[in-house]
Write a protein that holds these residues in place. Structure first.
Motif, PDB file in Angstrom:
ATOM      1  N   ASN B 105      13.127  -5.015  10.814  1.00  0.00           N
ATOM      2  CA  ASN B 105      14.245  -4.082  10.904  1.00  0.00           C
ATOM      3  C   ASN B 105      15.474  -4.694  10.228  1.00  0.00           C
ATOM      4  O   ASN B 105      15.899  -5.785  10.582  1.00  0.00           O
ATOM      5  CB  ASN B 105      14.562  -3.770  12.366  1.00  0.00           C
ATOM      6  N   ALA B 176      21.532  -4.998  18.380  1.00  0.00           N
ATOM      7  CA  ALA B 176      20.590  -5.165  19.484  1.00  0.00           C
ATOM      8  C   ALA B 176      19.830  -3.872  19.733  1.00  0.00           C
ATOM      9  O   ALA B 176      18.604  -3.866  19.904  1.00  0.00           O
ATOM     10  CB  ALA B 176      21.339  -5.607  20.743  1.00  0.00           C
ATOM     11  N   GLU B 179      17.175  -3.518  17.336  1.00  0.00           N
ATOM     12  CA  GLU B 179      16.284  -4.690  17.257  1.00  0.00           C
ATOM     13  C   GLU B 179      16.218  -5.254  15.840  1.00  0.00           C
ATOM     14  O   GLU B 179      15.142  -5.426  15.249  1.00  0.00           O
ATOM     15  CB  GLU B 179      14.884  -4.326  17.745  1.00  0.00           C
ATOM     16  N   ASP B 181      16.193  -7.564  12.672  1.00  0.00           N
ATOM     17  CA  ASP B 181      15.649  -8.878  12.322  1.00  0.00           C
ATOM     18  C   ASP B 181      16.453  -9.574  11.239  1.00  0.00           C
ATOM     19  O   ASP B 181      16.490 -10.793  11.182  1.00  0.00           O
ATOM     20  CB  ASP B 181      14.201  -8.725  11.822  1.00  0.00           C
TER      21      ASP B 181
END
Lengths: 299, 299, 299, 299
Positions: B105, B176, B179, B181
């Motif tokens: 992500n 957050a 999610e 990366d």
């Protein structure tokens, strides 16, 4: 091979007996090109090549390089320059006419690493650098054999920062004796005094082994390796009294990756240094460079 | 076109359901390759691609990236990792297995200039960036239409140095929630706090518009113009707390000459920035990069 | 973004209301530059930029491109051109004056692959292609949405070699209705009839996906892969009736290695095609190209 | 300088007394890497560098190059090779182990133009080409002095197509007497017979002065000039019986423009030829190249 280089130079001189390069810069205003081209035509000259550039078109600086042919050029050179004086004054020109058949006398300074010197000698032997290589000066003996085998005088002058003045005295004598027009620092690892630099303003060409302004100063490959760059480079510039800050003539780069340690970078870098310096010297000899402030216009 | 990107990602995921990338570094010593390849064979895995590198062959650091296929990979992944633990301990390995079907992500941060963002969106639409572009965050509204037209959420969060903490709070919540990366700073002109940087160590990719370490900091094209360089560049690097000093992933350059003013340099530079950033992001997504100290190994 | 492009074009037009480009070629002889520069000065024009070139200095062909500013240019344009006629005749000149504020009308032809079209649209939106993109014609529907979203008319005209005449009739009507000055084949995979080509001589720009003259014709990437080359390229050229044999405007290349299959080569090649075509189109729009025989002089 | 080259080679030999390169290709199937790395570990060898590649991952061909260190390598070499035989058979491998300390004997063939020869001699003197340059054969006398000054035997064998057989007889005798491993055609302008080519399969490296497959055959620069290309190139390849059609090892290009006539292109091209050939020869000497069909894998 030397005789080949000499022969090539002589042919070049004869072929270009009537050719010159006109370098002008002045404040921009209408009519400059017309005035210069009329002047040349009026003196029987034919424009062969012409490049111009205006820095900041609105009220800026105008630069032009004109290559022209003119019958019996050397006989009328004095008159040509005298006749141009009024035009030069009218337009507030900085100008010079460089006669192609006046081959420049070049001195090469080198320390231990011979690659940049070798490239220049090679290009010269191949008939690509139209200069008399009058002498090579080094603070090491390494290059003597190679230089002398080409019939070029080699002078060993040990140098370090404590004896800089004395060293430069000897160098200046040699340069004067050989009527040197341009000095090439082909990896000469000594700093020159302001006095020396001033007496050859815009006529000392250096090769620095980094992509300036990255890695100014000593050990650029070591620092490039430490920084983890993915490309290394080389920069040729005119020498001024600010270390590695003079007007840049040419730069180029090559790729490196994580496999390349400092020694690999040096090998890759040497090839870049060679070609960058050779291009810069060639452009200088061909009177293609005008220095303006801390920049170069390369026509 | 978004649906095309989505479809491409799904195909990619299915095609690579049984594929993973093994990234290892450890002190060099005999037997590492044998141990790892035996381990993989013993678990029914086939090595598809493998690259290794030893920094300083005598007593140095060993790095390897292995791409392998293994039937029913996701079902046995836990066992695979558990079984590898003893080998990892024996050789003191830093290691991770990245499963290709776990699409990363990605968040893109951008300020006013859209060219780097546009290139990433283009590559993504063309099926060349295998990531979910989960959201775009900007301190300007300019890019909203373009981003939303592709079905990607766009968040406008005004920012300046006085409200840095609050801004980053909002950003962190969004990151957050999605999610995230990996964060790509596609010409995001705000400095991040050490706290923020630390929470995404080696996962924030920046594009700097100069050939680092030349022109660290603000206004590199203006300074390049002032210095009279003959080449300009761009550098993509992981963000650390030292401005423009993080591990370099990729660099490239383009030629300029005396005709090019600052605006021309920006135009030329933007093309370089676009391609350099796209390559760096692609290599990150393909798990090709190992960060070691302040350098990258790019396999 | 379209409105941004429109605004940029309007600003450009206003800023360049008094600017034109003079393109001349003629047999070389003394006095050309003097004659033209006197003529311009006599009409109150100031030379802003000038490039010249003599093909074979001894008795060859002379080419010059002069960019000049002249107050109230559009009002005196007719007189200017009429006054120049005697000079043109004296020197047997091919010549034209291109007025910068006469923005060229451009048609783009495309088939299925959109990357070259996209690059042109992008450059245009960024204010780097100073043309009216009047319409896009395609033998596929794929690009419609993207083109129409920018407010540019899109025409779907199915095509194949059996209906070439009818297809071109429709195309010609559209081109006439939009008063098209230049056609760009942005990966248009249909061959044009000699009749069509002739009616746009030196005004149809193609991008061929190889480094010509290597891989003339169909499937160059497939053939490059078969041959095992280490570099692939792209070539932009004016279209003539000899397939892929027209005057070359620009070329570039990219590295490939044994890892790259045909699909990888296409990806790498597309980036090269994009930038090569964009440069060629830009130079055409800036009136920088003179076609001479089967070659281009690009000033 | 020759003694420097000799010394460098001796140091290299000593430093690499225990180092070898394993080159393998075979049909792809699981377990190859594990088998080879176990084998090496079982014989006390440590893998220093490893590169692999699978052509067409599904049921294709597998290639690997492993560089390894093994104590007392030369003493156990026979046993090592014998022990590997069963594994080679199981996986149907083409394989060879090249011992780094077995310095290859190289012959250079040259005609009139010396630039490619000079580059190889230079690289060799600089310690970058790890070969014995055993002899130089030429159908002209020009290079004699330069070659002999380095202590390398020079053989003048006049050649033309009518006496090809006799010429090659003499050449073969010299090659046999010097136990030549690799022949470099550094601009040798004679065609070799199929018989000669066969006896040095994949061991004759040529430099062709064009970007193949453009301008196969004679006078590529003249034809590049006629075609009006904007880039010229050079290609190094293994010689086969199809003229300029052998497996390509390396290519590179340089920019030209309308100013460059055939002579300029030759000058620019020579620099490209020099560096392309030097890279190709270096890769061959370092056992980095596997020939597969008409392509090369260069690790």
């Amino acid at each position: 091979m030397t005789s080949y280089a000499t022969e090539t130079l002589q042919n070049y001189q004869q072929k270009n007996a009537d050719r010159a390069r006109f370098l002008i810069n002045c404040p921009d205003r209408p009519g400059i090109v017309a005035a210069v081209s009329q002047f040349l035509q009026g003196h029987g000259a034919n424009i062969v090549e012409s490049d111009q550039y205006t820095m900041d078109p609105m009220g800026g600086e105008f630069f032009i390089r004109i290559e022209f042919e003119c019958p019996n050029l050397k006989e009328i050179a004095d008159k040509l320059e005298a006749d141009f004086q009024p035009i030069a004054e009218e337009f507030q020109m900085d100008w010079k006419i460089m006669y192609v058949s006046d081959i420049k006398n070049m001195a090469i300074f080198v320390s231990k690493e011979p690659h940049a010197l070798l490239e220049l000698l090679w290009e010269w032997q191949s008939g690509d650098l139209m200069a008399n290589i009058s002498l090579v000066i080094s603070n090491h003996e390494d290059a003597r054999e190679m230089v002398e085998s080409l019939g070029i005088p080699f002078y060993y002058i040990p140098a370090n920062k404590d004896i800089r003045k004395q060293v430069e005295e000897k160098q200046k004598e040699l340069l004067a004796a050989h009527e040197i027009d341009v000095i090439v620092l082909a990896r000469y690892m000594q700093i020159l005094t302001p006095d020396f630099v001033q007496s050859f303003e815009n006529r000392i060409i250096n090769i620095h082994h980094s992509f300036l302004p990255a890695f100014v100063g000593a050990k650029p490959y070591e620092r490039a390796y430490q920084r983890g760059v993915k490309m290394i480079g080389a920069t040729s510039h005119y020498v001024t009294n600010d270390l590695d800050e003079g007007p840049i003539i040419e730069q180029d780069i090559g790729r490196v990756d994580h496999h390349d340690d400092v020694e690999d970078m040096k090998k890759i870098g040497q090839k870049i240094e060679r070609s960058v310096l050779a291009r810069a010297v060639k452009w200088h000899l061909d009177d293609r460079i005008i220095v303006h402030g801390n920049k170069t216009i390369v026509f």
